[in-house]
Scaffold this motif. Structure first.
Motif, short mmCIF file in Angstrom:
data_model
loop_
_atom_site.label_atom_id
_atom_site.label_comp_id
_atom_site.label_asym_id
_atom_site.label_seq_id
_atom_site.Cartn_x
_atom_site.Cartn_y
_atom_site.Cartn_z
N TRP A 55 1.24 25.10 -2.59
CA TRP A 55 2.46 24.98 -3.39
C TRP A 55 2.96 23.44 -3.65
O TRP A 55 3.13 22.84 -4.47
N LEU A 56 2.84 23.10 -2.62
CA LEU A 56 3.13 21.26 -2.34
C LEU A 56 2.51 20.61 -2.15
O LEU A 56 1.90 19.69 -2.98
N LEU A 57 0.87 21.20 -1.66
CA LEU A 57 -0.46 20.31 -1.87
C LEU A 57 -0.81 20.06 -4.22
O LEU A 57 -0.66 18.83 -4.02
N ALA A 58 -0.09 21.09 -4.73
CA ALA A 58 -0.53 21.21 -5.91
C ALA A 58 0.65 20.27 -6.47
O ALA A 58 0.16 19.46 -7.71
N HIS A 59 0.97 20.06 -5.71
CA HIS A 59 2.66 19.07 -6.66
C HIS A 59 2.55 17.24 -6.32
O HIS A 59 2.74 17.64 -5.20
N GLU A 60 3.71 16.89 -7.38
CA GLU A 60 3.40 15.78 -7.19
C GLU A 60 5.28 14.96 -6.99
O GLU A 60 5.76 16.41 -7.48
N PHE A 61 6.57 14.86 -6.17
CA PHE A 61 7.70 14.60 -6.06
C PHE A 61 8.18 13.61 -6.09
O PHE A 61 6.87 12.43 -5.77
N CYS A 62 9.35 13.46 -5.92
CA CYS A 62 9.77 12.26 -5.84
C CYS A 62 10.44 12.07 -4.97
O CYS A 62 11.22 12.85 -4.61
N ARG A 102 7.39 7.57 -6.00
CA ARG A 102 6.24 9.25 -6.66
C ARG A 102 5.48 9.32 -5.43
O ARG A 102 4.61 8.40 -4.75
N ILE A 103 5.04 10.70 -4.59
CA ILE A 103 4.08 10.53 -3.91
C ILE A 103 3.38 11.88 -4.05
O ILE A 103 4.27 12.87 -4.93
N GLY A 104 2.77 12.68 -3.48
CA GLY A 104 1.95 13.72 -3.41
C GLY A 104 2.07 14.52 -2.98
O GLY A 104 2.83 14.07 -1.06
N GLY A 105 1.75 16.18 -2.52
CA GLY A 105 2.46 17.03 -1.49
C GLY A 105 1.76 16.64 -0.41
O GLY A 105 2.61 16.81 0.71
N GLU A 106 0.57 16.73 -0.27
CA GLU A 106 0.13 15.96 0.68
C GLU A 106 0.70 15.03 2.16
O GLU A 106 1.19 15.25 2.78
N GLU A 107 1.01 13.62 1.03
CA GLU A 107 1.71 12.85 2.41
C GLU A 107 3.14 13.43 2.35
O GLU A 107 3.85 12.79 3.58
N LEU A 108 3.82 14.30 1.47
CA LEU A 108 5.45 14.88 1.35
C LEU A 108 5.31 15.45 3.15
O LEU A 108 5.63 15.55 3.53
N VAL A 109 4.21 16.07 2.80
CA VAL A 109 3.92 17.40 4.44
C VAL A 109 3.80 16.42 5.39
O VAL A 109 4.06 16.66 6.84
N ARG A 110 2.05 15.43 5.66
CA ARG A 110 2.67 14.55 6.64
C ARG A 110 3.94 13.90 7.04
O ARG A 110 4.00 13.76 8.03
N GLY A 111 4.32 13.32 6.01
CA GLY A 111 5.58 12.61 6.72
C GLY A 111 6.97 13.54 6.99
O GLY A 111 7.46 12.71 8.03
#
Length: 268
Positions: A62-69, A191-200
């Motif tokens: 789910w995280l990888l499929a979305h964009e986050f602020c 604005r970041i992608g889900g993969e970046e959010l998970v890594r960060g």
């Protein structure tokens, strides 16, 4: 749609679909009629219908499929605001702080006696990692409310790095007021992608490493607990959690990824 964690309506629907697929409608109906004192208990009630690995994997997808602020809080000089608009956010380089700190601290009564020590202090707090360990990093918060109303020292005095430098340089708190009075509080919306959010959000142990430890990774727990607690308590405002969920990056944020530069209390 970009997901704003504090704005439940931006992610409730898609996360509900995930939850229904994960544990079924009956479990969600039971959740909605439950009463939890602690937010962690709400998340645990969902996991009891499945298991840690399955839940973590589903939330990962789910995280990888979305964009986050996400939000970076700081205090900037006027020309620095223009620089962020043009060039984006860059990881901290201690040596580059010399000019800006000189500009900010030059009116301190002890400045002329201690100015010669600035380069040494910058080296100690920066590359030598004697305090703070912020060299080469940019930090963000998933929750704007957490940044603005919880750990708000970034907005009151700017970067932790600068605060450490000033306190070491003068040996007391006397320079902190200049970090406040000479700068403008800014929240940078990125604005970041889900993969970046998970890594960060997991800079030291990877998402899969944490699953291997028998735990749901932190970023997954934040969304799971908040969603489940909100479903059980519809009137609850997630922003009031002031969630302390941070992420770190070691790469620059290009200007096209910056959604907004918000002057705290208004717009720039």
């Amino acid at each position: 749609m970009t997901i704003y964690y504090d704005q439940f309506e931006t992610w409730e629907g898609s996360f509900r679909e995930l939850a229904v697929d994960l544990v079924g409608k009956e479990a969600i109906e039971t959740l909605a009629s439950s009463n939890f004192e602690f937010i962690e208990d709400a998340g645990d009630s969902v996991v009891r219908h499945t298991d840690i690995e399955t839940a973590s994997d589903a939330i990962y997808d789910w995280l990888l499929a979305h964009e986050f602020c996400v939000f970076h809080g700081t205090r900037l000089l006027p020309d620095e605001i223009l620089s962020v608009q043009r060039l984006g956010l860059r990881p901290l380089v201690a040596a580059d702080r010399r000019q800006r700190l000189t500009e900010i601290l030059k009116t301190h009564p002890q400045w002329h006696h201690l100015e010669h020590r600035l380069a040494e202090v910058l080296e100690d707090v920066g590359p030598k990692n004697k305090q703070g360990r912020r060299e080469g990093q940019v930090h963000f918060s998933l929750s704007r409310s957490g940044l603005a109303n919880g750990f708000d020292h970034y907005l009151s005095h700017g970067s932790e790095f600068d605060q450490h430098v000033v306190q070491r340089l003068f040996g007391d708190q006397s320079g902190l007021h200049l970090l406040h009075s000479e700068t403008v509080p800014i929240i940078v919306h990125v604005r970041i992608g889900g993969e970046e959010l998970v890594r960060g959000a997991h800079p030291h142990f990877s998402y899969s490493d944490i699953i291997g430890m028998g735990e749901i990774p932190g970023i997954a727990r934040v969304f799971l607990n908040s969603w489940a607690f909100k479903i059980a308590n519809p009137s609850f405002d997630i922003a009031k959690l002031r969630t302390d969920c941070c992420m770190m990056q070691r790469v620059a944020t290009p200007p096209e990824r910056i959604i907004d530069l918000e002057k705290f209390g208004g717009r720039t």
